[in-house]
Motif scaffolding. Structure first.
Motif, PDB file in Angstrom:
ATOM      1  N   TRP A  72       2.491   8.200  -5.257  1.00 53.62           N
ATOM      2  CA  TRP A  72       2.398   6.899  -5.909  1.00 53.62           C
ATOM      3  C   TRP A  72       1.637   5.901  -5.048  1.00 53.62           C
ATOM      4  N   LEU A 143       5.528   4.932 -11.982  1.00 54.85           N
ATOM      5  CA  LEU A 143       5.194   6.078 -11.135  1.00 54.85           C
ATOM      6  C   LEU A 143       5.979   6.032  -9.835  1.00 54.85           C
ATOM      7  N   MET A 144       6.121   4.842  -9.245  1.00 52.71           N
ATOM      8  CA  MET A 144       6.866   4.711  -8.002  1.00 52.71           C
ATOM      9  C   MET A 144       8.334   5.075  -8.205  1.00 52.71           C
TER      10      MET A 144
END
Length: 214
Positions: A72, A143-144
């Motif tokens: 990420w 995404l993180m």
């Protein structure tokens, strides 16, 4: 050095009886060119400052994307580098427009108005591009969270869909107004206030000179 608004007031004031002959069109054009240089110089300084900052962001983002071991972070660095590259192209375009004043057309006022219109269009693009990055930032947040969570998160699950909806839709919607307000103030401080002065002065200088009573 006199500013354009000072020049305009002096030019439009009724001349006393013992005053010298009023400026002709050629002399006024020379004065307009000289006075407009001050405003253009401020716009150039702002654009160069932004260009340097975006080059530094691009270099830093590429370093993060190339050295990070977390996916990420690599993605975030790549997106930030892409944003920096777009901004650099935008700023080079802006500086190109500002350099065109060094070789103005025969009609200086028309040339300055075209320059103003080009800069306004670029500023609108910058403003819209900044706001368009809000959902992109939301996707990076998704995404993180997914990549750093201790438990597997399926985006097709109820929690996963709520996560995407919250970070990509709801959060950007909440941030839209404050980010839009800050961006407008930022652009107004760097560019807008100088263009406003230039437009006002050009508009009033274009007004016909009062006819002297016979």
């Amino acid at each position: 050095m006199l500013e354009l608004d000072d020049l305009r007031r002096q030019w439009q004031q009724p001349a006393p009886a013992d005053a010298p002959a009023p400026l002709d069109a050629a002399a006024l054009t020379r004065l307009l060119a000289r006075q407009s240089d001050g405003i253009i110089a401020k716009l150039r300084r702002s654009a160069r400052w932004e260009l340097g900052a975006n080059i530094a962001i691009l270099v830093g983002a590429l370093a993060v994307a190339g050295s990070a071991r977390v996916f990420w972070l690599q993605a975030a660095g790549g997106v930030l580098a892409a944003i920096g590259a777009v901004c650099i192209v935008y700023l080079y375009r802006k500086l190109h427009l500002l350099r065109r004043l060094d070789d103005p057309a025969a009609d200086l006022r028309a040339h300055l108005l075209r320059l103003d219109g080009g800069l306004r269009a670029l500023i609108r693009f910058y403003y819209r591009f900044t706001l368009a990055m809000l959902p992109v930032g939301g996707l990076l947040n998704v995404l993180m969270v997914v990549s750093t969570s201790k438990h597997e998160i399926r985006l097709t699950s109820g929690f996963g869909m709520a996560l995407v909806l919250g970070l990509v839709v709801v959060l950007p919607a909440l941030l839209y107004l404050p980010v839009a307000s800050l961006t407008r103030k930022y652009l107004q401080r760097l560019y807008g206030q100088h263009l406003d002065r230039l437009e006002a002065s050009l508009a009033e200088l274009a007004e016909p000179e009062p006819v002297a009573a016979r």
